[in-house]
Structure formats: C-alpha cells, structure tokens
Design an enzyme around this catalytic site. Structure first.
Site, PDB file in Angstrom:
ATOM      1  N   HIS A  98     125.940 -23.775 -30.792  1.00  0.00           N
ATOM      2  CA  HIS A  98     124.596 -24.355 -30.807  1.00  0.00           C
ATOM      3  C   HIS A  98     124.522 -25.570 -31.718  1.00  0.00           C
ATOM      4  O   HIS A  98     123.731 -26.478 -31.510  1.00  0.00           O
ATOM      5  CB  HIS A  98     123.563 -23.323 -31.287  1.00  0.00           C
ATOM      6  CG  HIS A  98     123.340 -22.208 -30.318  1.00  0.00           C
ATOM      7  ND1 HIS A  98     123.176 -20.894 -30.718  1.00  0.00           N
ATOM      8  CD2 HIS A  98     123.268 -22.190 -28.978  1.00  0.00           C
ATOM      9  CE1 HIS A  98     122.994 -20.133 -29.654  1.00  0.00           C
ATOM     10  NE2 HIS A  98     123.057 -20.888 -28.583  1.00  0.00           N
ATOM     11  N   HIS A 142     119.581 -31.121 -40.700  1.00  0.00           N
ATOM     12  CA  HIS A 142     118.584 -30.217 -41.280  1.00  0.00           C
ATOM     13  C   HIS A 142     119.215 -29.477 -42.450  1.00  0.00           C
ATOM     14  O   HIS A 142     120.155 -28.693 -42.265  1.00  0.00           O
ATOM     15  CB  HIS A 142     118.104 -29.203 -40.228  1.00  0.00           C
ATOM     16  CG  HIS A 142     117.285 -29.827 -39.149  1.00  0.00           C
ATOM     17  ND1 HIS A 142     117.119 -29.251 -37.898  1.00  0.00           N
ATOM     18  CD2 HIS A 142     116.575 -30.975 -39.135  1.00  0.00           C
ATOM     19  CE1 HIS A 142     116.333 -30.038 -37.171  1.00  0.00           C
ATOM     20  NE2 HIS A 142     115.997 -31.087 -37.892  1.00  0.00           N
ATOM     21  N   THR A 211     113.553 -24.667 -35.071  1.00  0.00           N
ATOM     22  CA  THR A 211     113.596 -25.376 -33.786  1.00  0.00           C
ATOM     23  C   THR A 211     114.466 -24.649 -32.775  1.00  0.00           C
ATOM     24  O   THR A 211     114.785 -25.191 -31.724  1.00  0.00           O
ATOM     25  CB  THR A 211     114.128 -26.812 -33.967  1.00  0.00           C
ATOM     26  OG1 THR A 211     115.502 -26.754 -34.382  1.00  0.00           O
ATOM     27  CG2 THR A 211     113.298 -27.586 -34.976  1.00  0.00           C
TER      28      THR A 211
HETATM   29 ZN   LIG Z   1     118.054 -27.634 -36.984  1.00  0.00          ZN
END
Ligand SMILES: [Zn+2]
Length: 260
Positions: A98, A142, A211
């Site tokens: 991911h 992030h 998210t």
């Molecule tokens: Zn993220």
C-alpha cells in the site's frame, strides 16, 4: 497468510482500537489477517472502501475525511509547532503493497497544542493525497505521530517537481525495498536529513482522518506550506516500488475550515 495486509499501517488500526496502540509493530498482529482487503483501484478501490467491511464504514459515513483540497484557508495566528527529530533512530523501511513506510524506533517528537506527540512512522504517497488549489503534487510524506492517549497528529510534506535530487530522500531510495512484503534495515544516518529542531509556523491545519481504511477520524492534520523538490529520477523510484498510484481522492470538507 499475506504479509502485505498485516504490515499495512492502516491494517494496524482495527486491532489497535481493541487492544493496543494503533502504531504498534505489525509483527504481533496476526489477527488482522481476517480484515477486508482493500486497494487503490477496481472493486476494492477507494469508492468501495466503506462497503468492504463494517469496520470501514467511516470511509463512507465520516464527515471529516482526509485527504482534502486546500483552498481559501483562513488566516489564524497558529502557534509554532516544535519539531524535535534530532535523535531520530529509524527501525526499517517496508514495502507493504500500500505504501513505502519507514518505522521509527525512537527519538522523534513534535509539540502541538502543548502536548507531545511521538513520531511512530512516516510513509509515502504518489501522487499527493492532499491538494493545494486543486493541484496535486508528485509526492507526499505523512509523518504519523501519537500522543499518550493514542490520538494522532499527521504532518504532511508535499514535494514539487525539481531538477536536483532531494538529499534527504537519497538514503531512503537507496534502501527502498522494490518488492511487496520486503523490508530493509535503516541506520540513524539514513534519516538524519529529516532531523530538525525548530519551530514551524507556516502550515495549514484541519481536522481529518486516516486516508486508508478504516478511515478513523479525529486526526490532527498539519500540511507544511513549504514544498521541497525532488528529481524525476527519484519520483520514478517511488513509482516503481509502489507499482500503482496510492492516493485516495480528496474528500468533502463539509463543515470544516482549514486555517493557516
Ligand atoms: Zn498516508
């Protein structure tokens, strides 16, 4: 068993809500195997996340979802955020299918709202998830922090196209696992260019969510206004490792405001 799902940051959230900190190491989370598979396209893509599992219902019912488009942010006297990354010690860099994620062993923290948030991991999205004036950027990092109550604060840096290699990214790209499920060790020197001990005042702030499923809300979002560059070659490296875009589309702001 697929190591992909149990290593995913987001897959940590389900067991976490029940038994342990949400940033906990993936290695002791075998029970996550039963969670619904999700992806960035097709029948398990973002528009279906909320239907894949009851645990993911916030992905479609939430009103404070991330990412967002940032336009017309309201000017506020936002206090400086104190970064303390000087003693950052990374654990490893993981390709979980991911995202590419750097897990942190110790030494990173920010002070926000007079509270200390400890850096747990940071990871990459390409293209960016958050947008500025409806424009996406090639890469977004992030930095995921948690306070003592396990509330999250995510600091986002958007990268813009450049002609020079970004120096801070060089050691990470060099160690980046190109295959899903692989990880490599990192040394403290590999993240030293992210080190900073300073107060940052130029940022956007809003309330949002994870998210990725389960799209849990109550996340404090900080998006830096300064946008470093990265080279085309560096961007290619991330794209090759990820093999597909990993950005959730922007979500409605609803009643939220963005301050700057
Ligand atoms: Zn993220």
């Amino acid at each position: 068993m697929k190591s992909v799902s149990i290593k995913s940051f987001c897959s940590l959230l389900i067991p976490a809500l029940l038994i342990s900190p949400i940033w906990a190491s993936a290695s002791d989370k075998e029970s996550t195997d039963e969670q619904a598979k999700w992806s960035y396209s097709g029948d398990t893509g973002p528009s279906h996340w909320g239907d894949l599992s009851a645990e993911y219902s916030t992905c479609k019912q939430g009103k404070n979802q991330s990412p967002v488009n940032i336009s017309n942010a309201i000017k506020a006297r936002l206090p400086g955020i104190k970064f303390d990354y000087a003693m950052l010690v990374p654990e490893n860099i993981v390709n979980n299918g991911h995202t590419i994620q750097v897990n942190i062993r110790s030494g990173g923290a920010i002070t926000l709202d007079d509270e200390k948030f400890i850096l747990k991991q940071f990871h990459f999205h390409t293209p960016s998830e958050n947008m500025i004036d409806h424009s996406a950027y090639p890469l977004e990092i992030h930095f995921v922090h948690a306070n003592e109550k396990n509330e999250l604060a995510v600091v986002s840096i958007l990268y813009q196209p450049g002609t020079m290699d970004n120096l801070a990214l060089i050691p990470l790209i060099k160690n980046m696992p190109m295959n899903t499920g692989d990880s490599n060790r990192l040394a403290a020197k590999d993240t030293e260019l992210f080190e900073r001990n300073k107060s940052v005042k130029n940022y956007f702030r809003f309330n949002g969510s994870l998210t990725t499923p389960p799209c849990t809300e109550g996340v404090r979002w900080i998006v830096m206004q300064s946008r470093p560059g990265l080279s085309r070659r560096q961007l290619n490296a991330f794209q090759q490792a990820l093999k597909h875009p990993n950005n959730r589309p922007v979500q409605p702001l609803n009643a939220r405001i963005v301050t700057k």
